[in-house]
Design a protein around this motif. Structure first.
Motif, PDB file in Angstrom:
ATOM      1  N   GLY A  35       0.801  -1.226   0.000  1.00  6.80           N
ATOM      2  CA  GLY A  35       0.000   0.000   0.000  1.00  6.80           C
ATOM      3  C   GLY A  35       0.830   1.271   0.000  1.00  6.80           C
ATOM      4  N   GLU A  36       2.088   1.172   0.458  1.00  2.00           N
ATOM      5  CA  GLU A  36       2.903   2.395   0.554  1.00  2.00           C
ATOM      6  C   GLU A  36       3.138   3.018  -0.827  1.00  2.00           C
ATOM      7  OE1 GLU A  36       6.882   1.858   2.094  1.00  2.00           O
ATOM      8  OE2 GLU A  36       7.031   3.981   2.609  1.00  2.00           O
ATOM      9  N   ASP A  37       3.560   2.194  -1.774  1.00  3.12           N
ATOM     10  CA  ASP A  37       3.804   2.710  -3.130  1.00  3.12           C
ATOM     11  C   ASP A  37       2.507   3.120  -3.799  1.00  3.12           C
ATOM     12  OD1 ASP A  37       6.473   2.685  -3.381  1.00  3.12           O
ATOM     13  OD2 ASP A  37       6.597   0.642  -4.194  1.00  3.12           O
ATOM     14  N   GLN A  38       1.493   2.260  -3.656  1.00  2.90           N
ATOM     15  CA  GLN A  38       0.217   2.496  -4.341  1.00  2.90           C
ATOM     16  C   GLN A  38      -0.404   3.831  -3.931  1.00  2.90           C
ATOM     17  OE1 GLN A  38      -2.698  -0.579  -3.598  1.00  2.90           O
ATOM     18  NE2 GLN A  38      -4.246   0.448  -4.865  1.00  2.90           N
ATOM     19  N   TYR A  39      -0.255   4.184  -2.652  1.00  2.00           N
ATOM     20  CA  TYR A  39      -0.924   5.393  -2.156  1.00  2.00           C
ATOM     21  C   TYR A  39       0.040   6.556  -1.912  1.00  2.00           C
ATOM     22  CZ  TYR A  39      -5.025   2.491  -1.899  1.00  2.00           C
ATOM     23  OH  TYR A  39      -6.075   1.669  -2.240  1.00  2.00           O
ATOM     24  N   ARG A  40       1.257   6.480  -2.476  1.00  2.00           N
ATOM     25  CA  ARG A  40       2.168   7.626  -2.360  1.00  2.00           C
ATOM     26  C   ARG A  40       1.501   8.839  -3.017  1.00  2.00           C
ATOM     27  NH1 ARG A  40       7.115   5.999  -4.409  1.00  2.00           N
ATOM     28  NH2 ARG A  40       7.252   5.071  -2.365  1.00  2.00           N
TER      29      ARG A  40
END
Ligand code: FAD
Length: 308
Positions: free
Chosen positions: A120-125
């Motif tokens: 989720g970290e990359d997806q929601y940057r």
């Protein structure tokens, strides 16, 4: 040889190149990715005199400004080592194998935020996951956020954000906060902050377009908890891109290039600017100011040195 060779093409490098080129001296910029962190930024609202802009737009404008002058831009090239000869010439070696020679060098290779590495970290940057409270804090006014990291930067971020947002949950992996006691005391005095220690962040959740929760595991009991929120500020370290300079110029224990007030490094003729250095407060305006200073220092060095 170049009179000034700038290594790094972010705000610091772009400013250094403009200032050097305007002295009418031979200027080059070598950059792995011209634009730097600005390319990864969405809304920029604190670049003074420009009320609102977007990262890719600002990066393109920086490049256009540099190209107004006779600057040799070598993009998509990574520097791998640097050495200063007895003749006062500094040689910068590139990963491609090429060698560039310069009478002075400005190092402006910037930094990168350490990431959590969770789903989720990359997806929601930029869609709720943020790294810079000074930049993105106001976007979360009245909302709920988490701060990941209980060192000085995490606790400072939590105190800062608590004045803007509705609620802050600070999550530290260790069983205690590592920030200075005075900061911890201030943090504990705030009634809209919860502090969770021994918390291992597991995942950033969202609805496909924005963050809506975060889950973490309690490392002492093992239970998994879910916190409903709109933002996650990751504050687990800013890593300077200076690994290639170890043993060549003096670095701080955090790997930042040690500079004085004029941007001088420990190596004569080699200057540095921006996020890669020990200057505090990593921001675009600060990096540009630093870049200008380093280029003027390089020019000063050139007019005082005897080599033609
Ligand atoms: P960088 O921008 O990091 O540029 C470094 C340059 O060096 C790049 O061109 C890179 O490719 C190059 N490089 C690195 N290693 C090498 C090498 N070995 N050889 C050659 N080239 C190399 N600041 C604000 O003021 N306002 C904001 O709203 C804001 N939002 C942000 C949002 C995000 C998501 C991020 C990540 C940062 C944000 N910042 C913001 C911080 C700001 O982007 C930085 O402070 C600024 O870009 C630092 O500029 P710099 O030139 O020192 O380094």
């Amino acid at each position: 040889a170049f009179d000034v060779l700038v290594v790094g093409g972010g705000p610091a490098g772009a400013a250094a190149a403009v200032y050097a080129a305007r002295k009418g001296i031979r200027t080059g910029v070598v950059a792995e990715r011209f634009g730097g962190q600005v390319l990864d930024t969405m809304a920029i609202e604190n670049f003074v005199s420009v009320q609102e802009t977007e990262g890719p737009k600002l990066a393109a404008q920086m490049e256009q400004h540099v190209r107004q002058y006779e600057v040799d831009i070598m993009n998509l090239q990574r520097a791998s080592s640097l050495a200063r000869g007895d003749d006062g010439i500094t040689t910068v070696k590139l990963e491609s194998g090429a060698c560039l020679r310069a009478r002075s060098v400005v190092l402006s290779t910037g930094a990168r935020w350490r990431q959590m590495g969770v789903p989720g970290e990359d997806q929601y940057r930029n869609k709720g996951v943020a790294y810079c409270p000074h930049c993105d804090g106001p976007l979360f006014k009245g909302k709920r956020v988490a701060v990941i990291g209980g060192g000085n930067s995490g606790v400072e971020a939590a105190i800062d954000l608590a004045g803007l947002v509705r609620h802050v949950t600070l999550i530290e992996f260790d069983d205690k906060l590592r920030a200075d006691e005075v900061l911890q005391r201030k943090l504990r005095s705030l009634d809209n902050v919860d502090v969770i220690t021994s918390g291992q962040t597991l995942e950033v959740h969202g609805d496909g377009s924005r963050v809506n929760a975060l889950s973490y595991r309690d490392r002492s009991g093992g239970d998994v908890h879910r916190v409903e929120l709109e933002g996650v500020f990751v504050q687990i370290g800013l890593l300077p891109n200076t690994e290639w300079l170890k043993g060549i110029v003096d670095l701080s224990p955090r790997g930042e290039i040690e500079v004085d007030h004029a941007g001088r490094t420990s190596l004569p003729g080699v200057f540095a600017a921006g996020d890669a250095t020990t200057t505090p407060y990593k921001q675009i305006v600060a990096a540009m100011g630093d870049g200008a200073k380093a280029a003027l220092s390089a020019f000063d060095h050139l007019i005082r040195s005897s080599s033609p």
